[in-house]
Every structure is written in C-alpha cells, then in structure tokens.
Design an enzyme around this catalytic site. Structure first.
Site, PDB file in Angstrom:
ATOM      1  N   HIS A  33       0.819  -1.051   0.082  1.00 25.06           N
ATOM      2  CA  HIS A  33       0.227   0.128   0.040  1.00 25.06           C
ATOM      3  C   HIS A  33       0.996   0.902  -0.126  1.00 25.06           C
ATOM      4  O   HIS A  33       1.599   1.298   0.836  1.00 25.06           O
ATOM      5  CB  HIS A  33      -0.872  -0.228   1.378  1.00 25.06           C
ATOM      6  CG  HIS A  33      -2.091   1.119   1.053  1.00 25.06           C
ATOM      7  ND1 HIS A  33      -1.707   2.375   1.430  1.00 25.06           N
ATOM      8  CD2 HIS A  33      -3.266   1.010   1.141  1.00 25.06           C
ATOM      9  CE1 HIS A  33      -2.917   2.861   1.272  1.00 25.06           C
ATOM     10  NE2 HIS A  33      -3.834   2.112   1.132  1.00 25.06           N
ATOM     11  N   ARG A  66      -6.415  10.191  -0.314  1.00 27.54           N
ATOM     12  CA  ARG A  66      -5.945  10.669  -1.733  1.00 27.54           C
ATOM     13  C   ARG A  66      -7.291  10.811  -2.729  1.00 27.54           C
ATOM     14  O   ARG A  66      -7.243  11.786  -3.599  1.00 27.54           O
ATOM     15  CB  ARG A  66      -4.965   9.830  -2.275  1.00 27.54           C
ATOM     16  CG  ARG A  66      -3.596   9.808  -1.965  1.00 27.54           C
ATOM     17  CD  ARG A  66      -2.626   8.935  -2.535  1.00 27.54           C
ATOM     18  NE  ARG A  66      -3.115   7.687  -1.740  1.00 27.54           N
ATOM     19  CZ  ARG A  66      -2.861   6.387  -2.698  1.00 27.54           C
ATOM     20  NH1 ARG A  66      -2.813   6.399  -3.625  1.00 27.54           N
ATOM     21  NH2 ARG A  66      -3.169   5.210  -1.718  1.00 27.54           N
TER      22      ARG A  66
END
Lengths: 415, 222, 540
Positions: free
Chosen positions: C315, C335
């Site tokens: 990740h 994000r």
C-alpha cells in the site's frame, strides 16, 4: 468456660424481643437514667472501657464520639446505627435487633446524649425482615415514651428516631455510602476526608456505629468501665459476638469474652469439626481478610492479637473449613461476592475484582491455565490502595493469604 | 511529527509481573516484546481499533484501564494484560425483529438492566476512546437508538465498559444493538435500492456467466 | 541509497501554499513496476520444490513456511477431545464471520475457531470502504473491467464477475446485519472514487468502514444461535481422510500451547487472512499481529493448489514514524479526497489515483533516487500533503477521517497542520488458494474465502475490493459448505496428508527442522517467548 457464654448482650433476660416491660424488669432503661444526670460521663466510660468498633474496624469508639461531640450542630447532628450486615458469614447484628432491640435503642440514645446528637437513624438491611419488624415494633414503643422525653430534656432538644431500610447493597455498609443512601442517593462510598464527624448526613456532624457496638453501651454505663474491661481476656476488653459457621458441628452466634482463642471457639463451643476431620483454615471477618490456619488455634480472637498475626478480627465471623473442603472454591465464591458488590465508582475495583473473579472461576472449574494463575497473582498485587473504600484491599488480602497457604491447591486445579 | 525518539533515557516498568526496561516512545506492547514478557496473546491491530490489548495500569496509587497499543512506556508504571472478557449474556438476533414499532419493548426485554444505571461513571472512565458511555446508554434506554448508536461511533469492542459496569448493563453491546437496529430498520438508500431492482429485473451475467449469489434477494419482512 | 532531506529540513522547507509544478511525464507503468515494485526484486525469491505449486516462485519467507514440517503426528492425537460440527470456519475476521453466518442461515451447525479474539483481523483495520457499483453513472460491468484491468488481467474473470455481481447485494446483506454506511443528504449511500476505478463506487462509514463492518458482524456471529465461537484456538493442522485427499476437520491448539482439540467437520472453510507479519523483503506491514499466512500453509500441506504467490500489494501510504505506527495505513480515501504526494523537493511525481502498485513503485523510486525524506528514527518516505487538503477543504479531515485524527492525536501529530510522511507498506496478498465461485479449493471438503483465497485481484488489488471479496466469497463458501455438508460425514480422520508432505520434503532433500504454521510473529526478545507449544513434543 461455658459460664461466660451469652452472659451480657445475649443474656436470656435480655432476649425478650420487643417486649419493653420485660426488658425494663431486667434493668433496661437504667443506663439512660444514669446518663441523663451526667451525659459526658458516658464518653469517659466507653473510653475507659476501651470499647472498639465491632462492625469490623476495631477502631476505639471514643475517638469518633469525641470528634462528633466537639462539633456544633449544623443545624442537627446525626447518629447512624449501622445494621446493613451483609458480609458472608456474619449474622450477629440481626440477632441483636431481633432479640434485644430495646438494648440497641438504649445504646443509641446513650451515644446521642454523649455526643449531642438529636437525630438517630437506624439503617437496617431490608433483607433482615425479622430484625426490621422487631426493631420497628420496639421503636413504636419508644415514640412518645417518658424515657425518650427525658433523654431529650437531658440533651436540651428533642431526639427523633427513624428506621431507614438500607439499599441492601453490601457496599451500603461502608459508612460514607450509608450517608449517601440516607440523603436519598445511591450508596456510593465517598472519598475521605471530609470525615462524617465533620460533614456527614445532609452536611451535619454524624456518628456512625455498628449495632453491636451500640448494644454494648448500656451495660458499660450500668456496670462501669472496670467491669467491662474484666469481661475480656488478656488485654482485650468486653465481650464479642462471634458468628461461627462452616464445617463445625454447632454453627451459630456465640457471645464470648473478647480474646477467646480460636481453639475454644471452634473446638469447644463449636463442638469441633464435622466428621472429625482436621481443621484446615478459617476465613475471618468480612471474609475479606487473611486466612487463619491450624497454626493459629492458640490465637486470641480480638483485634490486637489477630493483628499481630497479620490477620484481622473483622466482624467476628469465623467461617471454618475442614480438610476435604477446597480452598479455591471457597475463595472463588467470596471473590465473586465482592466483585458483584463493587459499586463501580473506582474502575480499578470493579474491573479488577470482576477480572479476579473471572480468572479464579476459570481455575476453580478446571479451565484455568498456568497463564491464568500468573495473571491472577499479578492482578491482585496491583490492586490494593486503588479504591475509595477498602473493598478491593480486602479481596486482595484474601487472595494473597490463600496463595500464601494454599498455592498448591490452585496449581492442582489447573488443567 | 513532534514525538521525539532516539536519545531519551530508558524507563523501567512492570508488565505482567515481569520487570522490563524500555524506551519511552515504545508502546506497552512493544515494551513487552523488548522485555521478553512471555507471549502476549491479547494484542492484534496495534493501532487502537480492535480493542484486544486491554490492560490495567498502575501509576502510584491510581489504577486505570487502557489499550496497550496506545499507551506508552513510562517510569515506574505497572501494567497487566487483562484476559479476554467472558461471552455476552444478552441474547438477540436481528432477524427476530419483525416490526420497528416494538424496538423499545424488545430492547427492554433484551437489556433489562439498561435503565438501572446508577451513574457511577465507571464505564466513562474505562473507555479508551472517550465515549460518553453513560449518555449513550441513557439514550438507548429512552428508545433513541439512532443517537445512542452515534454516541458509540468510535467503539472498538474492547468491552472495558462491560467489565466496569456494576449493574451488568453491557454498555458496549447496548451501543452495538443501537447501531445495528438503526441500520436494520432505517438504512434504505435509494441508489442502492434502485441498482438492486435493476439487477433483479436483469441479473448481471459476467463474461463466464457465474451463478448469482443465492439468497441476495431473499425476502425481508421489514 | 542516495540521501534526500532530513525530516527537520523537509519540514522547514515545506510550505502549505507553495505553487506546485505540473506533473512530470509519467514513466511507462510496466517499466516503473519492473524497476521499483518489490514483487520484481530478484533477491529473496525462492522456487518451491514440493507440493501442488512445485516450480512456482515466491518470496523466501513464504517458501520456508510452505515447505515446513507439521507440528503434530498421529500419536499426538491420542486421547484428544473430539468435537463434531457441520461446518468448521477457521478465522474470525470478516470472511470467517460472513461464512459462518451464511452457513448458519442455511441451517448448518457452525463452529468458528479463531486464533485470537473474534474480530482480531485485517478487516477491522480497513478504512476506506467497500466497492459496489450502485451509482447511476456506474455499472457492474465497469466494476468488472476496473478490477481486471487494475489486476493486469491476471484475475480469474469468472471469480471477478461473481464478486462484482454480488456487490449491491452484499451491501444490502451488510445492512441487514446492522452495518451503517455514510449517506448523502438525500439518503443515498455516499460513494468515493479511488485509485484505478472509473466511477465513484466506494461506499464507506467515514474512515472506520472495517471497524463498523467487523463490529456488526462480530455481534451477529456472537448472537447467532447456530454458531459456536472458540477464541484463541489456532488451527495447527488440517485433518484428512484415509487417502489424504479430502479435508475432514482440523486440529486446534491454544495460544498458551497447553491443549489440542480435534474438530471433525463435514466441511472446513479457511478464512485465515494474509501474510503481512512475514515482513516480506523486510517491509513493514499494515496487517494485524495474526497475519502469518497460517491458512496458506495448511492448505498447501493438504494439497490445495495456490496461485499468484509472487504477487503482493504494498500500500503506497504506510506511516513511517513514530516507529510504533510504522507501516500503519493512511487510507487511500484521503488521496481520493484530494491529498497529493510530494517528494523532498516539494514536487508531485505521480498521479495519486493510479492503481496502488504504480503509486507504490513511484514512491520507492523517489526515495531510491534521492528525493526521499529521512526521519532520524530510521526509514524514509515522501509527503502525503494532508495540510494542503485541509487548507483547500477546511474541516474535511475531521468530518471524514476521524480515525486518522484520533491516531495522530495519540502520536502527537496534526495532519491538518503538517504533511504526513509515508512509504509503501506490505498490505495484502494478491494471490492465495485457488477457488471456484463457491469458494471451493482444489481439495474436496476444503473451502477458502477472503485474503487466503486467490484468483480475484490478479497482480494488484484496487481499494474497496477486499471488503467486498470477504463478504461475497465468505457467504458463497458458507452456503456451499452448508449444502455440501449434507453428505455423510467423514469415516476416518487421519494425518495422511502430513505423511505425504513429509515424504515429499524428505525426497526433495529439504530439512524437517522448521515447523509451520507460524501462528504468532516472533517479536519477543530472543529465547524468551514460549514455544509454540501446540507441539506436544515440547511438553516435558
């Protein structure tokens, strides 16, 4: 030995229930007449007699009395007669209330005179239905009586007496918890200070004594402090109601000289152990105290002698365990009781005792592991001193003493 | 990034009865590993969301509860990993609820202790997430389940409040009941319902035409 | 590795309102992955010598466990307490809970055995959300295409189609279990975009989606009358029939190593999760403590075929410091909400919403090429510019990312004021046991669901598909296991497959010294941990 049994508080002449006439025939009310002449002398008498708090503290009674006596009423002063009696193995106060309620009431009035109290509250566990009924009937005979009026005259203001059933919670027996309940709130123990003598029920100076403590006062006033001191064995003074239970032939309440040995209580008065088995241990007091073992048979059952052995007299309850009874199961039962009784205010106490109970139950029922045992031991060592009241300390002490003497039984119970 | 690490002095503490020397930036879990405390079984996510690493913590006379993964080593503290709590005593299945009108009555049957709160604040003091547990329980007892559930939004299932409750209310489970019953009866999103309806009329057949998941259109009575 | 900036210098140079240069021309994705993604590291890769995947490559840490000796022998099973059940579920996370509930809904007697506590899992830590194609401008078909494309077309289309088709129904089922989701003002489920997906499709419960899912499922499992839960009961071995070819139960140990129990079951569902705690290639991990790949080991030893053992997800945004949170996630949702990635020079270097493997490879490249930021506690990373996000959308972090804030508060960080240092963290095992659409493995009687199963995400998983997979395939496996359990139960329970595996290891010249499954990561100071004492030989 047996001639000293049930000689005073539980003397047959005193055991007249709520029958006031018969109680007065046996000298009931004399102490109140004596005290009305010179109320402060009552305090001196119990100080000379070295009367102790018989609800478990063993604290000299005169100190609390003096503290309350020195306070000005705001506007009242309270006396709480503590009859919440809820500890496993303790069943003496209910007997006093049931069989000699007038003696208890007279004791309370004497304390009121000595300390300037004008409001007396009898704070009684509602589960003790017979004791409640007897006290209620007895109090009815006092209301409006000339004795009560004379006491009021001696005090300089009227004295009221009220019966207040407690919540029935074990923790309600703690003195500041009793105050909360009397004020109409949940019986949470308060932090100290302030002490009840300064800031008690409804903010008034308040004296709190156990039923048995107050019941001893009339005889001290009538017969004098010297007489009282002679009732005890060795340095101990007066008598004591021992609640004897467990694996003995004759369980029951025994009034004996304070300082009677464990041997005499269990083997002589109690008739020895069931099935002739050897003595294994005795849970004393709350039973949140240190265990006694056969090595302690010679110990005098009074506050100071037991303290020297690292134990405690507590309420005078002696729960006898013979060989053949498992210690772990007994301790587990008591820990569960205290865990259930913890009031919740102190997380350390509630979560601590609940976890102790979970672990010891697991061990007792054959599901425990070595890790559980190690956790149990580390846990009870972390808890003492962390609560507002002494509940958590008592549980830790009980566990500590059971580990000290009977660790092997815990280890045997592991899966 | 204000937490400094590296050159601080070490601290001595007790974990599960074992003396441990650790660095103060370590959590109690890390300190336990570093100090060789025998296997720590009650720890999992290490970020404060699973509620497993419940500890009792003693600083001087003060004893409290916390999560080990969010508590840092400090000089002189004693800590103990608590065993997992016992199984909950309150039994219910959402599928037993046929109708939203009797939620409160059913709640009182399932959690009869919930309106007996004695306001000792033990649950509030115990909660590592700062949840107003007592208020949440009161809302549930008053039938205000949506608000009660919202009060428990940060609940991580550590059940420290359950251990702390003298009335055995099981506040964590009251909170979860409140959240679940709210979703079960009240969450009916139009965009989801519309797509489900489209799929009911024309089931999706992917490239290899797999069987649709059986039961996804099973009958609901609510 | 070339030095970049120290953390202090980078913080001093950081300006929340600095003008940002346009993105540089991106590197071709395959070139970026080949050069920088950890799956493409040549060191630390082994080739399996025995078992159904002999000849396949996988990280050495995993190969060591797949080719290890079992803990127990037949003799250890003498006198061990036996429990019978219809369906044994091994694993207490989201997939295990969904499987148990589905099997119980079908009337099976279910025993759920979990290594730690029910709910201790990666599920509970999932933040961002769960994918379901529910928006008008989205479709199940688009979901299918996004999943296959992001997985570099290595996923099994039949499995993917099954999962994406289940999506909306899964959300409905979760609501029926009592799970809440964020809604818009009009009551629609709120959806987010994420890296590599073509429409807003992530439904969520703020950034606590996994926690909300797990607590609803945990409660549902605990409360279900047809499910018995055994906590702290790690599976140490599966049981096979007399020819070692069918799974007929499992041997469970205890975390303190004191006890073995046999469970005889008509079907066994592995829902044991992932492998983050193996720290492949030395990476930190976002996973929970129990993610030690036990299910892969058990499945492989009994002969189940695995797939994509060389593909793992790193990740992009794992925390770098403070050290105790190293590897812990900052959700991709942030994000998706607009937070940018900046290198030590304050420049953007990648489209932040590219698939995870691309973004991770890009971050590793920045750091390796000297544009990383180095805290003095070790490690390296780049900025995740949460402060700029907060500046652009004040209050957003507090409203939508309470978990990030709560965790930061304890760590003494304020992501609203300062950017957060991030680096890729070992997050997910893309492959796993080969399954069909019913979750059945290649071994009769053995099912797998969730992260332990493979074939869905190809070589890269997109956000929100893990939570969907665990429920979709958890339920599929649970229902199939409940139905197939209607045949007559096992006649004989043996460790025949262990003998066969042992024979293969010996013939291949591999040592029999190492034992697996690992059960717990060994972080305890050397020599001080308990033996994993499911091994009765270590009893005196």
């Amino acid at each position: 030995m047996t001639e000293s049994l049930n000689a005073n508080l539980l003397h047959p002449q005193q055991r007249v229930g709520d029958n006031m006439a018969r109680w007065r025939e046996a000298g009931g009310g004399d102490a109140l007449r004596i005290a009305a002449q010179d109320p402060p002398a009552v305090l001196t008498a119990i100080k000379d007699a070295d009367l102790r708090g018989l609800g478990g503290s063993g604290f000299p009674v005169w100190r609390k009395w003096e503290a309350v006596a020195n306070e000005a009423p705001r506007p009242d002063k309270y006396l709480v007669c503590n009859g919440n009696e809820d500890e496993p193995g303790t069943f003496k106060d209910r007997l006093l209330l049931q069989e000699t309620p007038h003696q208890v009431i007279e004791g309370a009035l004497l304390a009121a005179l000595a300390t300037g109290v004008n409001r007396i509250v009898f704070y009684i566990n509602p589960d003790l239905t017979r004791a409640l009924a007897a006290l209620q009937a007895a109090l009815g005979q006092w209301q409006g009586s000339d004795m009560l009026q004379q006491a009021g005259k001696a005090l300089g203001r009227p004295i009221t007496m009220e019966l207040k059933p407690s919540s029935g919670h074990y923790i309600g027996g703690e003195e500041t918890a009793a105050l909360e309940w009397i004020e109409g709130k949940f019986p949470f123990p308060r932090g100290k200070p302030p002490y009840p003598a300064q800031d008690g029920a409804h903010g008034c100076p308040t004296l709190i004594n156990n039923v048995e403590t107050l019941a001893n006062v009339p005889a001290i006033v009538r017969h004098g402090a010297d007489w009282f001191r002679r009732q005890g064995i060795g340095k101990a003074t007066g008598g004591k109601l021992y609640s004897l239970s467990g694996d003995v032939l004759h369980p029951g309440v025994y009034e004996l000289p304070m300082g009677t040995t464990l041997h005499d209580l269990v083997l002589v008065h109690g008739g020895g152990l069931l099935s002739g088995k050897p003595l294994k241990a005795v849970f004393t007091g709350g039973p949140s105290n240190t265990l006694l073992t056969p090595a302690d048979l010679d110990v005098g059952l009074d506050f100071d002698s037991l303290r020297e052995r690292g134990a405690s007299l507590g309420t005078g309850a002696m729960i006898v365990v013979s060989e053949g009874t498992g210690i772990v199961k007994q301790v587990a039962e008591y820990v569960r009781f205290f865990a259930h009784s913890s009031c919740g205010q102190c997380v350390s106490c509630k979560t601590g005792t609940a976890t102790l109970s979970l672990l010891i139950d697991r061990i007792d029922t054959g599901r425990g592991t070595a890790a559980d045992l190690a956790t149990l031991e580390s846990l009870y060592r972390m808890l003492p001193g962390s609560g507002r009241c002494h509940l958590v300390n008592g549980v830790a002490q009980l566990l500590d003493s059971s580990f000290r003497h009977f660790r092997h039984e815990y280890e045997q119970a592991l899966k | 990034m204000t937490k400094k690490t590296g050159d601080e002095p070490t601290v001595d503490l007790l974990i599960n009865g074992v003396k441990v020397r650790a660095e103060p930036h370590m959590t109690i879990v890390e300190a336990a590993w570093a100090g060789g405390v025998p296997r720590i079984t009650g720890a999992s996510c290490l970020e404060g969301v699973c509620g497993s690493c419940r500890i009792l913590l003693r600083r001087g006379q003060e004893v409290s509860v916390a999560l080990a993964c969010e508590t840092f080593a400090e000089q002189g503290v004693e800590t103990l990993f608590l065993p997992p709590p016992s199984a909950p005593r309150h039994q219910y299945e959402l599928s037993d609820f046929k109708d939203g009108w009797d939620i409160q009555a059913r709640f009182q049957e399932i959690f009869p202790e919930a309106d007996r709160c004695r306001h000792c604040h033990g649950c509030v003091q115990s909660c590592p997430k700062g949840i107003a547990v007592e208020d949440g329980v009161a809302l549930a007892a008053a039938g205000r389940f949506r608000e009660a559930g919202e009060a428990f939004f940060e609940c991580v299932m550590c059940e420290l409040c359950d251990s702390a409750c003298p009335e055995q209310i099981a506040p964590a489970h009251v909170g979860l009941f409140s959240r679940r019953i709210t979703a079960f009866f009240h969450l009916r999103p139009p965009n989801l319902i519309h797509r489900l309806e489209e799929l009911r009329q024309e089931p999706f057949s992917g490239s290899n035409n797999p069987a649709p998941l059986p039961g996804s259109d099973e009958k609901e009575s609510s | 590795m070339t030095r970049g900036l120290s953390l202090q210098a980078a913080l001093a140079a950081y300006r929340v309102d600095a003008e940002l240069a346009p993105l540089p021309q991106p590197l071709e994705p395959d070139a970026l992955l080949n050069a920088f993604h950890p799956d493409h590291l040549r060191d630390g890769i082994a080739t399996l010598a025995v078992g159904p995947n002999a000849g396949a490559r996988c990280p050495r840490e995993l190969a060591d466990l797949l080719q290890a000796e079992a803990y127990i022998d037949e003799v250890d099973l003498a006198g061990v307490e036996v429990t019978d059940t219809d369906v044994l579920v091994i694993g207490g996370g989201g997939a295990g809970s969904a499987a148990a509930l589905a099997a119980a809904e079908r009337g099976a007697r279910v025993l759920l055995a979990t290594k730690m506590r029910l709910g201790d899992s990666n599920t509970v830590m999932a933040e961002g959300g769960i994918q379901a194609a529910i928006e008008p401008d989205d479709s199940v078909q688009q979901h299918l295409q996004d999943t296959l494309r992001a997985g570099h077309h290595a996923g099994n289309p039949a499995l993917v189609a099954a999962m994406v088709g289940d999506g909306p129904g899964v959300i409905r089922w979760l609501i029926r279990q009592g799970m809440q989701f964020d809604q818009t003002a009009s009551g629609d489920l709120h959806t987010r975009r994420a890296g590599g997906i073509s429409a807003p499709r992530i439904v969520h419960c703020r950034d606590y989606t996994g926690l909300e899912m797990m607590r609803a499922l945990r409660e549902a499992v605990i409360q279900h009358r047809g499910i018995e839960v055994w906590d702290q009961a790690p599976a140490v071995e599966l049981l096979s029939n007399e020819n070692g070819r069918k799974c007929v139960g499992a041997v469970l140990g205890s975390l303190d190593g004191q006890k073995l129990r046999i469970v005889r079951a008509r079907s066994v569902i592995l829902a044991t999760g992932g492998i983050g705690r193996l720290h492949l290639h030395g990476f930190p991990t976002s996973n929970h403590l129990g993610a030690t790949g036990d299910g892969l080991v058990l499945a492989y030893r009994i002969g189940a075929r695995l797939c994509d053992l060389d593909s793992f997800q790193y990740h992009p945004t794992g925390l770098v410091n403070p050290p105790y949170l190293s590897g812990k996630l900052v959700t991709e949702g942030i994000r998706a909400a607009g937070a940018l990635l900046l290198n030590a020079e304050g420049h953007r270097f990648i489209d932040e919403l590219q698939p995870r493997d691309i973004v991770s490879a890009a971050i590793i490249r920045e750091c390796r090429e000297g544009r990383g930021i180095h805290p003095d506690t070790g490690g390296v990373g780049v900025w995740l510019d949460t402060a700029r996000l907060e500046r652009g959308q004040p209050g957003l972090i507090e409203q939508q990312f309470p978990k990030l804030l709560a965790r930061s508060r304890i760590a003494g960080i304020d992501p609203r004021r300062d950017p957060v240092l991030v680096y890729p963290t070992l997050h997910y095992q893309n492959g796993g046991a080969v399954i069909d659409v019913d979750g059945a493995t290649t071994v009769p009687g053995l099912y797998a669901a969730g992260e332990v199963a493979g074939g869905i995400h190809g070589h890269n998983r997109i956000m929100g598909n893990a939570l969907l997979e665990i429920i979709s395939f958890g339920r599929r496996a649970g229902m199939a296991a409940a139905i197939s359990s209607h045949d007559r139960g096992p006649k004989k329970i043996t460790l025949e497959h262990v003998n066969q595996a042992r024979r293969a290891l010996t013939l291949a010249g591999l040592p029999l010294t190492r034992r697996a499954p690992q059960i717990m990561p060994d972080y305890t100071a050397p020599g001080k941990d308990f033996q994993i004492a499911a091994n009765p030989r270590s009893k005196s």
